[in-house]
Each structure stands twice: as C-alpha cells, then as structure tokens.
Design an enzyme around this catalytic site. Sequence first.
Site, short mmCIF file in Angstrom:
data_model
loop_
_atom_site.label_atom_id
_atom_site.label_comp_id
_atom_site.label_asym_id
_atom_site.label_seq_id
_atom_site.Cartn_x
_atom_site.Cartn_y
_atom_site.Cartn_z
N SER A 125 1.53 -0.72 -3.16
CA SER A 125 3.00 -0.68 -3.22
C SER A 125 3.41 -0.62 -4.68
O SER A 125 2.64 -1.04 -5.56
CB SER A 125 3.59 -1.94 -2.59
OG SER A 125 4.99 -2.01 -2.79
N TYR A 161 4.70 -11.35 -2.37
CA TYR A 161 4.26 -9.97 -2.06
C TYR A 161 3.74 -9.30 -3.33
O TYR A 161 2.71 -8.63 -3.30
CB TYR A 161 5.43 -9.21 -1.45
CG TYR A 161 5.12 -7.82 -0.93
CD1 TYR A 161 4.09 -7.60 -0.01
CD2 TYR A 161 5.87 -6.71 -1.34
CE1 TYR A 161 3.83 -6.32 0.49
CE2 TYR A 161 5.61 -5.44 -0.85
CZ TYR A 161 4.59 -5.25 0.07
OH TYR A 161 4.34 -3.98 0.55
N1 LIG Z 1 7.71 0.14 4.14
C1 LIG Z 1 7.71 0.03 2.83
O1 LIG Z 1 8.76 0.04 2.15
C2 LIG Z 1 6.39 -0.09 2.09
C3 LIG Z 1 6.39 0.17 0.72
C4 LIG Z 1 5.20 0.06 0.02
C5 LIG Z 1 4.04 -0.30 0.66
N2 LIG Z 1 4.06 -0.58 2.01
C6 LIG Z 1 2.80 -0.98 2.63
O2 LIG Z 1 2.46 -0.01 3.60
C7 LIG Z 1 1.67 -0.62 4.62
C8 LIG Z 1 2.25 -0.28 5.99
O3 LIG Z 1 3.57 -0.77 6.07
P1 LIG Z 1 4.67 -0.18 7.06
O4 LIG Z 1 5.91 -0.03 6.26
O5 LIG Z 1 4.14 0.97 7.81
O6 LIG Z 1 4.90 -1.47 8.01
P2 LIG Z 1 4.79 -1.71 9.58
O7 LIG Z 1 5.55 -0.66 10.32
O8 LIG Z 1 5.17 -3.13 9.75
O9 LIG Z 1 3.25 -1.53 9.90
C9 LIG Z 1 2.29 -2.50 9.55
C10 LIG Z 1 1.03 -2.20 10.33
O10 LIG Z 1 0.01 -3.14 9.95
C11 LIG Z 1 -0.57 -3.67 11.13
N3 LIG Z 1 -1.09 -5.00 10.83
C12 LIG Z 1 -0.43 -6.05 10.31
N4 LIG Z 1 -1.24 -7.11 10.22
C13 LIG Z 1 -2.46 -6.70 10.70
C14 LIG Z 1 -3.70 -7.33 10.86
N5 LIG Z 1 -3.89 -8.62 10.52
N6 LIG Z 1 -4.74 -6.63 11.38
C15 LIG Z 1 -4.57 -5.34 11.75
N7 LIG Z 1 -3.42 -4.68 11.59
C16 LIG Z 1 -2.37 -5.36 11.08
C17 LIG Z 1 0.55 -3.68 12.16
O11 LIG Z 1 0.02 -3.59 13.47
P3 LIG Z 1 -0.16 -4.78 14.51
O12 LIG Z 1 1.04 -5.68 14.37
O13 LIG Z 1 -0.25 -4.08 15.84
O14 LIG Z 1 -1.45 -5.44 14.11
C18 LIG Z 1 1.23 -2.35 11.83
O15 LIG Z 1 0.55 -1.29 12.48
C19 LIG Z 1 1.62 -2.11 4.30
O16 LIG Z 1 0.42 -2.41 3.61
C20 LIG Z 1 2.81 -2.30 3.37
O17 LIG Z 1 2.65 -3.40 2.52
C21 LIG Z 1 5.21 -0.46 2.74
#
Ligand SMILES: NC(=O)c1ccc[n+]([C@@H]2O[C@H](COP(=O)([O-])OP(=O)(O)OC[C@H]3O[C@@H](n4cnc5c(N)ncnc54)[C@H](OP(=O)(O)O)[C@@H]3O)[C@@H](O)[C@H]2O)c1
Length: 273
Positions: free
Chosen positions: A154, A167
């Site tokens: 991120s 975070y």
């Molecule tokens: N959205 C943003 O603004 C943003 C910006 C920068 C970076 N990111 C990063 O991008 C990544 C994905 O985020 P997103 O925005 O797509 O969020 P999201 O829609 O909440 O997706 C998160 C995913 O991670 C899975 N997950 C969470 N804990 C887990 C665990 N212990 N074991 C296996 N799977 C797990 C969840 O699935 P289950 O609940 O089914 O396990 C879900 O599929 C993250 O690393 C986040 O920090 C996001």
Amino acid sequence: MGKRAVVTGASSGIGQATAILLAAHGWDVIAVARRADRLAALEAGHGIHAVVGDVTDPDDVRRIADEVSALGPLHALVNNAGGAFGSATVEDGDPEDWRAMYEVNVLGTLRMIQALLPALRAGAREVPGDGPGDGSGDGPGDGPGHADILSITSVAGHEVYEKGAGYNAAKFAQHALMGVLRLELAGEPLRVIEIAPGMVRTEGFAITRFGGDRDAADAVYAGVEHPLVAEDIAEVVVHALELPGHVNLDLVTLRPVAQAAATKVIRRPLKPR
Ligand SMILES: NC(=O)c1ccc[n+]([C@@H]2O[C@H](COP(=O)([O-])OP(=O)(O)OC[C@H]3O[C@@H](n4cnc5c(N)ncnc54)[C@H](OP(=O)(O)O)[C@@H]3O)[C@@H](O)[C@H]2O)c1
C-alpha cells in the site's frame, strides 16, 4: 496447461479481480480465502480452483501448500490477503488491532512465501517448451524460466498519515519483507514484485477498517472523482506477471489522479486551470 498462480484474499476486491483476470488470460488460478461460499462462486463462474484457508493459521497454510504442490509447479504467488483494522491515534489505538494487522499483512505473507517457495522454484525450473506456454515468446509461460512472488502492500507502507499508525506499521513491515527477500533471492530466476496502491474503492477494505460502519466507510471516498477500483490493480498485477522474465517491476505505486499523496485527496471534480 497454462501457468499456475496462487492468489490470496481472492474472495473479494483486488484479489478477486486479479484471480478473474489471470484466469481470463489463460492462467490456472488457485484462489485462497476464508469464505468458502465466495470462493465456490469463483470456482463455478471462472474455473478457478478454490482452497479455503486462513493465511494467519500455520496449519491452514501447510494444508494450502500441500494442495497447491499436489497440482504441480507454481509460477506466481500473489500475496493480497490483508487489510486495515481500525483508524485511531497512536495514543488511543487498540494493540489487538495492531496485532491482527501484523498477523495478516506481514506474517500471512511470510508464511505463504515460506510454504510455497519449493513449488515456485519448481515452476522457475521449467523452460519454454518444457512446460506451460507455447514457446512463442508472447504469452504466459513463454520467455526464460522464472517464477514470481508479488505482494500487494500500500502507499501506507511508504508514507505515514494520522490515525494510520497500526496499518502503516504493518504495511511498512510488509514492504521491508519484500525488499529483503529480493536481496536474498538474488541469483535465482525469482522476481520479487511489490504493488503499492493508493485509494481503491473495494467491497471490503473501508468497511472492514471501520468495523462495519457504512457511513464512515463511504466518507473515505466522498467527492473523489474516480477512486481506483479493484480491476485497475488487477491490470497492473497481471501486466507485471506477464512481462518478459528478465524484467522485474520492483515497486509500482499507483493512485487515482485525485490523490497526490495519502494525505492530499481532491474531493471535487478535476478540471484544468
Ligand atoms: N482498498 C484499498 O484502498 C487498498 C489500498 C492499498 C492496499 N490495499 C491492500 O489490498 C489488499 C486487498 O484489499 P481489498 O481492498 O481488496 O480488501 P477486501 O475487499 O476487504 O479484500 C480482502 C481479502 O483478503 C481476504 N482475507 C482477509 N484476511 C484473510 C486471512 N486471514 N486469510 C485469508 N484471506 C484473508 C478476504 O477474504 P476472506 O474474508 O474470505 O478471508 C478478502 O478476500 C489488502 O492487502 C489491502 O491492505 C487496499
């Protein structure tokens, strides 16, 4: 047979979009997450192999690795499972939120890399014409043998912001892990790639961060013209994985045009002066 990739956190958001795009590009995709029903939908709709598991649980990671290895060599591991829990000052932050963020973003990434390195090395040993790909040099599986470890960190792993410390600390640590790994794997045909997104409007990220508070989650994106969406990140991930094997995108930072820095977000329509 296409190249094989594991995508963690594939049940929603960036991971789901990445799994779907990789499958559309001909990859054999193994999707990992905890929610079985959501993975089942991916399996049914996109021919993606689902493995239900928690990347923070050592037994689950061992089982995931066994299942992946039984399918054959691996060519890419996308460490995407992660997220933010809470938004609080250092003074008021809950240490349990900090612990949970470290567990999933850092130790989850660590455990998956440790468990899947043997399968990735097996993937890197394959040469064009001796495994996946058609040897034409322009598709997945072509080019010199290599395998990739890619993590979604991120911009929070590169710049701090108020109420972001827990975070920030986890994502800075995940960034450090990837940097050290690149040094330690030098000499092997293994690419270590970090994709660092800014604001992405996904299904789960903000709602998870704010503990289900929909108004707080919506306020993150209020007035922002075109926040990134999961499919934007997936495009960059797939591009990075499909570049010729000698090209390593060490670090890609991507943000919506309306976000110049984590703390500088334009909440009105963009227009030329
Ligand atoms: N959205 C943003 O603004 C943003 C910006 C920068 C970076 N990111 C990063 O991008 C990544 C994905 O985020 P997103 O925005 O797509 O969020 P999201 O829609 O909440 O997706 C998160 C995913 O991670 C899975 N997950 C969470 N804990 C887990 C665990 N212990 N074991 C296996 N799977 C797990 C969840 O699935 P289950 O609940 O089914 O396990 C879900 O599929 C993250 O690393 C986040 O920090 C996001």
